[in-house]
Structures are given as C-alpha cells and as structure tokens.
Design an enzyme around this catalytic site. Structure first.
Site, PDB file in Angstrom:
ATOM      1  N   LYS A 186      11.668  21.036  53.754  1.00  0.00           N
ATOM      2  CA  LYS A 186      11.356  19.603  53.765  1.00  0.00           C
ATOM      3  C   LYS A 186      12.202  18.996  52.650  1.00  0.00           C
ATOM      4  O   LYS A 186      11.846  19.048  51.473  1.00  0.00           O
ATOM      5  CB  LYS A 186       9.863  19.405  53.492  1.00  0.00           C
ATOM      6  CG  LYS A 186       9.263  18.124  54.052  1.00  0.00           C
ATOM      7  CD  LYS A 186       9.888  16.846  53.550  1.00  0.00           C
ATOM      8  CE  LYS A 186       9.417  16.418  52.188  1.00  0.00           C
ATOM      9  NZ  LYS A 186      10.177  15.256  51.662  1.00  0.00           N
ATOM     10  N   GLY A 227      10.909  19.954  42.069  1.00  0.00           N
ATOM     11  CA  GLY A 227      10.613  18.522  42.002  1.00  0.00           C
ATOM     12  C   GLY A 227       9.840  18.215  40.747  1.00  0.00           C
ATOM     13  O   GLY A 227       9.938  18.943  39.746  1.00  0.00           O
ATOM     14  N   GLU A 262       9.854  24.883  40.318  1.00  0.00           N
ATOM     15  CA  GLU A 262      10.811  24.473  39.289  1.00  0.00           C
ATOM     16  C   GLU A 262      10.633  22.973  39.098  1.00  0.00           C
ATOM     17  O   GLU A 262      10.894  22.191  40.012  1.00  0.00           O
ATOM     18  CB  GLU A 262      12.239  24.801  39.689  1.00  0.00           C
ATOM     19  CG  GLU A 262      13.144  24.657  38.485  1.00  0.00           C
ATOM     20  CD  GLU A 262      14.600  24.726  38.818  1.00  0.00           C
ATOM     21  OE1 GLU A 262      14.936  25.160  39.913  1.00  0.00           O
ATOM     22  OE2 GLU A 262      15.398  24.325  37.961  1.00  0.00           O
ATOM     23  N   CYS A 264      17.386  18.232  36.306  1.00  0.00           N
ATOM     24  CA  CYS A 264      16.110  18.618  35.698  1.00  0.00           C
ATOM     25  C   CYS A 264      16.284  19.157  34.280  1.00  0.00           C
ATOM     26  O   CYS A 264      15.457  18.915  33.415  1.00  0.00           O
ATOM     27  CB  CYS A 264      15.442  19.658  36.575  1.00  0.00           C
ATOM     28  SG  CYS A 264      16.550  20.999  36.987  1.00  0.00           S
ATOM     29  N   GLU A 280       9.943  12.239  31.193  1.00  0.00           N
ATOM     30  CA  GLU A 280      11.198  12.450  31.913  1.00  0.00           C
ATOM     31  C   GLU A 280      11.662  11.141  32.539  1.00  0.00           C
ATOM     32  O   GLU A 280      10.928  10.507  33.289  1.00  0.00           O
ATOM     33  CB  GLU A 280      10.964  13.494  33.000  1.00  0.00           C
ATOM     34  CG  GLU A 280      12.250  14.018  33.544  1.00  0.00           C
ATOM     35  CD  GLU A 280      12.022  15.151  34.510  1.00  0.00           C
ATOM     36  OE1 GLU A 280      11.069  15.061  35.286  1.00  0.00           O
ATOM     37  OE2 GLU A 280      12.810  16.111  34.476  1.00  0.00           O
TER      38      GLU A 280
END
Ligand code: NAD
Length: 495
Positions: A189, A242, A264, A298, A398
């Site tokens: 997905k 994500g 992750e 990330c 973030e």
C-alpha cells in the site's frame, strides 16, 4: 507555470486513471472510487489512483495467499535467484521511466531520482544474492539417545507493506526484495501522495516473470486501505515505514492475529560538529544531511550541534552554502531541491517556520516559499534556524522539510546529553578529526545508524534498526530476511 514539469508525460500516464494491481491485473476499486494525485511542482492534478478499502484489500490478500500456496511455493532458491536477476534487468531497462514517475509524483529533482539507479540495482542484486544464502542449522544436543536436532527456515507467508512518499523508488524494495528472496508474497500500500512508481514496478515484475499474485499493489488512503491491511487476519507480517503516530496504529491493528511487525518511523537526528572538524567537509555535509530531498528523509540530521568556539564561523559558512543551493523546477538541470510532496506537507513546514520564530530561534536564512512562476508549486527555500535550544518545538518535533536547527554546545558530555535528549533514535553523525571523540560519540549516541565525517550514505548490505520511538526490526543486511522467515526446530529419533 513551469514549462518542463507540465510538459513531460511518460507512457505510463497516457491513461492517467490508474487502478489497483492485483493478481497480475489492473482492477478498479470495488466501490469504483478513486483519488487524485498531484504534481507538487505545479500543484496540478497528475493522475488518479484507485481508492482502496477493506473489500479491495480482501481481494488482494486472497490473491497473495493463493500465490503463496501455489506454484510460487515450489520455486527453488536458484529459480528465485534467477528470476530476481531477470527482474533486475527489467528494472534497469525501464529505470528512466521510473525515475521520471517519481519526480513527477513526489517532486525530487530528476537528477536525484536518476542518480538512484546504481543504488537500486545494487539493492535488488543484494536481495537476489540472499535468495540462495538463507539456511537453518544443525545443533549438537545433550539429549540421551540417538537424536538429531536441527532448525529449518520457512517463509512467513503474506506480507503487508505500507510505504511513505519520500522515496517510493527504493522503499518498496525493502518489501519486494525480501518477499522474492524468501518465497513470501506481498501486498504493498504505497502512500496516497506518490503511488505511481510502485504500480509501474509491480507491472514490470510480472513482465519479468514474477507469477501473478506474488506482488500486489492496493492504492488509497492510510486510514482506509492501510488500516485494512494492517488489521487483516490473512496478513502474516507488516513492514511499515512512516510516521511514529501511524506506527502506533499499526501495532494496535496487528494485535488481532498477532502479526509480526517491522517499523521504521520518524527521527530527529543529531549531527554533531566539533571544533577540530574539517569545516570544508562538515559545512556542506551537515547542510545536505538535512536539506537533501527537501528535508523529507527520516534520518535527516535536523539538529546540528556545533561546538561554541566555531559556532559563529560555522553558521556564517552554513548560511553561505545554503545561499548557493538551487531550489526549483525538478526537471531543470542543476536544481538540487524540488518542492515538498504535497500542500499538506507545505502547510506543516510553514507552520513550523512560524513556531521557530515565535519560540525565539533566530532565522538565519530561508523560511520562504518560492515566488514567480514557481508559486503554484509546494516549494520552500532551505532554512537555517540559529540559537536554537533543544527544548524548542523545532528541535523536538519532526518537521520533514528543509529546516536545520543549529544548537551550540561546549563539551562532549553536553553534546551527547543533548543529542540523546529526544524521543527518537534513528540516525546521527559526528564531524571530528579526533579518534577519541569519534569513538566516544559512536558508542554514546543512541540511534540505529551513525555516520562519521559524512552523512546519509546507505547500502542494502548494511542492516540497521531504529531505537526508542523510531521503530524496531532490522532493515538491510544479512538479518533483513529473518523478518520474512520463521524458524522450526526439528528433533529426529534415529533409533
Ligand atoms: P504516514 O505515517 O502518515 O504515512 C506513511 C504510510 O502509512 C502511507 O502509506 C499512509 O497511507 C499509511 N497510513 C497512514 N495512516 C495509516 C493507518 N492508520 N494505518 C495504516 N497505514 C496508514 O507518514 P507521512 O506523514 O505520510 O510521512 C512522513 C513520516 O514518515 C515522517 O514522520 C517520517 O519520518 C516518516 N518516514 C520514515 C522513514 C523511515 O525510513 N524511518 C522514511 C520515510 C518517512
């Protein structure tokens, strides 16, 4: 309007209404619904993709299960290896189209997506080599009698892969590579903002000879298709990349059938520059460690800790370097940073710019959107905040944009304490010419991947895993396949 981004259309988009790719076929959503995906450089609609829901995930999971139990289960390691080499060849031949699709869909400069070719091919080759290298073991036992004990490994089954939009070209391979090397099957997905490369890749795999149903793609929103996949009792494992917030949802959703999970997640990685560092390398290295891919990485080194004695010089050189970075049309030669992926991401980044100023950080450069003919796109100039404190929101949360926070420090102890004062533990780096400082930092920083006098380099053969709220489960390296396999112990009575 920028000429290049709007004029270029690969063949794959000659029909811009893209469907799910399930069991080797294009299928609309069972509800008939779709959603729009935008070119972030122009803000215009690029294509539509099917809006998957529970019922579409059901169809894909059934197809993946059939493939897992069908002829695919009888492929020998050598056959899977040979197939993966053919896959590699097909991806290599079609790479330019994939790079183009990624650039149109998520905005990274074409020079960047094209430069990923070498790394991507090496990654697929690495997973191909693993197809013939995994094995169980025989174990000396202490049982009384004529017993032989051994372990066998077997593929876990159907894998659900949920991927982000920041590097679709490569993200899907952490799932596809492991599945093809072990005999698992997968439903991917992709992120709703950038699904096109994953769809085209799945089609290319079937062209290369991967049996229908081994790799399926269901597109749609996270809270619909993604959540249905994460909760599906026919899925044996979820591999997710994500945000940390979504990671928590995945953990809850997986409880129903005790799925295995690999996560992750986000990061707020420290990049520590000591006074003895070679600044000719540290300045551009730290800058691109946060600005690359417009900050949408990330493990970006978003918190730059600089030893106070060089703080002023470092910031002045960082600002000069930042001025030299070219942000613009991702198809224009020489452009280093493209737009952010979406309007949502643009709004989020601009909100953090305002928060940084409100909280008292000094905006040294950047903080703007691009104007003129690029104003319709989601462009943000690379930004440096100076005099940041580690407790400010821009240093704790973030941002996922080209925003660097410079935080001065005095001693190595203080640098380490501040570096580890975060809920994340994904990446980190140190710039120094002193071996003792280097050693202290690499042992002291609590993060899954570290760099010394460089930033962001990666190789599929080198595994890593986040710590703290950056997730768990190893990605890459010899242990990558462990997540796709389970181990059975066997005891044989020889009498
Ligand atoms: P996100 O978590 O919202 O989306 C990632 C994927 O999860 C998408 O495919 C999305 O559709 C899906 N998703 C969303 N909600 C879901 C749910 N409830 N159930 C199942 N799937 C769901 O992340 P984002 O905001 O799109 O991406 C940015 C974040 O991703 C940042 O936090 C970044 O750090 C993280 N990220 C991490 C890495 C990494 O390698 N650690 C790489 C890229 C992005």
């Amino acid at each position: 309007m920028i000429a290049t981004s709007s004029a270029i259309r690969p063949d794959f988009l000659s029909n811009p209404e893209k469907l799910h790719y399930i069991d080797g076929q294009w299928r609309p959503s069972l509800t008939g619904e779709s959603l729009q995906t935008f070119n972030p450089a122009t803000g215009r609609v690029l294509a539509t993709v099917a809006r998957g829901r529970q019922e579409d995930v059901d169809v894909a999971v059934a197809a993946a299960r059939r493939a897992f139990e069908g002829p695919w289960s009888r492929f020998t390691p050598h056959e899977r290896y040979a197939l993966m080499l053919r896959v590699c060849d097909v991806i290599e031949r079609n790479f330019d189209e994939l790079a183009l699709l990624d650039t149109l869909d998520m905005g990274a400069p074409l020079s960047r997506t094209k430069a990923m070719k070498d790394g991507l091919i090496k990654t697929i080759m690495y997973f191909a080599s693993q197809a013939m290298s995994w094995s169980g073991s025989t174990i000396p036992n202490s049982l009384s009698g004529n017993y032989t004990t051994l372990t066998l490994k077997a593929p876990v089954g159907v894998i659900g892969g949920i991927t982000p939009w920041n590097a679709p070209l490569i993200s899907m391979w952490w799932i596809m590579g492991g599945a093809l090397a072990t005999g698992c099957t997968a439903i991917i997905k992709p992120a709703e903002d950038a699904s096109l490369t994953t769809l085209r890749t799945a089609e290319l795999l079937v062209e290369a000879g991967v049996p229908a149903g081994v790799i399926n793609v269901v597109t749609g929103y996270g809270h619909e298709a993604g959540a249905a996949l994460a909760a599906h009792t026919g899925v044996d494992r979820i591999a997710f990349t994500g945000s940390t917030v979504t990671g928590r949802e995945i953990i809850k959703a997986s409880a129903g059938n005790m799925k295995r999970i690999q996560l992750e997640l986000g990061g707020k990685s420290p990049d520590i520059v000591f006074a003895d560092a070679n600044l000719d390398k540290a300045v551009p290295g730290a800058a691109m460690g946060v600005f690359n891919n417009s900050g949408q990485i990330c493990s970006a080194g978003t918190r730059i800790f600089v030893q106070r004695s060089i703080h002023e010089e470092f910031v002045s050189r960082l600002v000069d370097f930042t001025k030299s970075i070219k942000t613009g049309d991702p198809f224009e030669p020489g452009v280093q940073l493209g737009p952010l992926v979406s309007k949502r991401q643009l709004d989020r980044v601009m909100t953090y710019m305002a928060i940084g100023v409100e909280d008292g950080a000094r905006l040294a450069i950047g903080g703007d959107r691009l104007a003129g003919e690029l104003a319709e796109g989601y462009f943000v100039t690379p930004t440096v905040f100076d005099s940041v404190r580690n407790d400010m929101r821009i240093a704790r949360e973030e941002i996922f944009g080209p925003v660097a926070s410079v935080i001065p420090f005095d001693t190595a102890e203080e640098a380490l304490r501040l570096a580890n004062d975060t809920e994340y533990g994904l990446g980190g780096a140190v710039w120094t010419t002193n071996v003792s400082t280097m050693s202290r930092m690499i042992h002291g920083i609590k993060a899954g991947k570290l760099w010394v006098n460089c930033y962001g380099l990666a190789d599929a053969a080198v595994g890593f895993s986040g710590v703290k709220q950056s997730g768990y489960g190893i990605k890459g390296g010899a242990q990558h396949l462990e997540g796709f396999l389970y181990e059975k112990s066997v005891c044989i009575n020889g009498d």
